[in-house]
Scaffold this active site. Structure first.
Site, PDB file in Angstrom:
ATOM      1  CB  SER A 281      -1.717 -10.335   1.202  1.00  0.00           C
ATOM      2  OG  SER A 281      -2.988  -9.773   1.709  1.00  0.00           O
ATOM      3  CB  SER A 282      -3.986  -6.870   4.921  1.00  0.00           C
ATOM      4  OG  SER A 282      -3.603  -5.733   3.933  1.00  0.00           O
TER       5      SER A 282
ATOM      6  CE  LYS B  37      -1.982  -9.413  -2.647  1.00  0.00           C
ATOM      7  NZ  LYS B  37      -3.174 -10.442  -2.577  1.00  0.00           N
TER       8      LYS B  37
ATOM      9  CG  HIS C   6      -2.123  -1.188   1.145  1.00  0.00           C
ATOM     10  ND1 HIS C   6      -1.821  -2.036   2.554  1.00  0.00           N
ATOM     11  CD2 HIS C   6      -2.967  -1.286   0.634  1.00  0.00           C
ATOM     12  CE1 HIS C   6      -2.876  -2.913   1.922  1.00  0.00           C
ATOM     13  NE2 HIS C   6      -3.720  -2.367   1.148  1.00  0.00           N
TER      14      HIS C   6
END
Ligand code: PAF
Length: 281
Positions: A185-186, A149, A37
């Site tokens: 990724s979170s 992604k 991000h």
């Protein structure tokens, strides 16, 4: 840096920023921010935008039984990270602000959502397209930044923007990876130690598939290579390993590049996805 959960406040702040001659950049997120991000925020800064980061765990893109409740939420850490990289404004609305009583309008992007994650997550892309359209209408950015992604999401949003004549440039940004290749990724923070160790096999499988495509492999051949590698992983449960055309997302009519290789796999209850686009060299 300002934070607001109110649409009218966001609009007023953006009106002021625009009146000083700034272009507006939007980085839509669901929070639990990571380097992926932040790379989007930096890209927006670099373009000279007044940078708005939306943080909203959008319930309409999760189906029943998915990880909406479990999805990581860390608003204070997120605000500190945005401040560090020089974001200007966080829009973190409540569900009621985004979907007030009586809400009943949705956006459906056809065809491109019939493949890959579409059939696995019914309603997911309708939820994504609708919330992104709302965010674009609220923030009215000149540029909106999305990571590769979530490649299918990117293609779906590009299509929606073109089809609905939305006055925004969609900027696609490369996937940011951990040193062992795992796409950031979170959801990675939900992995156990064993699952985290197994997860980079996804990228290794994509790379093996890509090498085969460069040697002229067909889509089924590339899929078989990725599938065999991933099925051999004890901590991963493969959902799909597919090779499709990168623009239509349908089965390619040719062998070799260009091809999109796409994998979705579960590590326990955590769903991981990753993609590589193989272009002609
Ligand atoms: O990629 C995401 O984080 C989400 O799908 C998005 C684009 C913010 C929409 O909720």
């Amino acid at each position: 840096m300002r934070i607001s959960d109110r649409i009218d406040e966001i609009r007023a702040i953006i009106r002021r920023a625009r009146s000083t001659g700034s272009s507006i950049g939007l980085v839509p997120t669901m929070g639990a921010l990571h380097e992926g991000h932040l790379s989007l925020v930096r890209k927006a800064r670099h373009a000279g935008d007044f940078v708005v980061i939306s943080i909203f765990v959008n319930p309409t893109q999760f189906s029943a039984g998915e990880d909406l409740q479990r999805y990581p939420r860390q608003p204070h850490d997120d605000a500190a990270l945005v401040e560090q990289v020089g974001g200007d404004l966080i829009f973190a609305p409540t569900v009621e602000e985004m979907y007030p009583n009586g809400f009943c309008t949705h956006i459906e992007v056809e065809r491109l959502t019939d493949t890959l994650c579409g059939p696995m997550r019914p309603g997911h892309f309708r939820g994504v397209a609708t919330v992104v359209a709302k965010l674009l209408n609220i923030v009215t950015p000149d540029h909106a930044y999305f990571g590769e992604k979530d490649y299918q999401q990117l293609i779906v949003i590009e299509r929606m923007v073109r089809d609905l004549n939305m006055p925004v440039e969609v900027v696609s940004c490369p996937t940011v990876r951990e040193s062992d290749g795992l796409a950031m990724s979170s959801r990675n923070r939900m992995l156990t130690r064993e699952q985290r160790q197994a997860a980079p096999a996804i990228y290794r499988a994509l790379q093996a598939g890509a090498a085969a495509v460069h040697r002229g492999a067909t889509a089924p051949e590339a899929e078989q290579i990725m599938t065999e590698l991933l099925q051999a992983q004890p901590h991963l449960r493969l959902q799909y390993a597919q090779a499709v055309h990168p623009y239509t997302l349908q089965e390619p009519t040719h062998a070799g590049p260009p091809m999109l290789l796409s994998v979705a796999a579960f590590a326990g209850d955590t769903r991981l996805i990753d993609n590589i686009v193989v272009f002609r060299e």
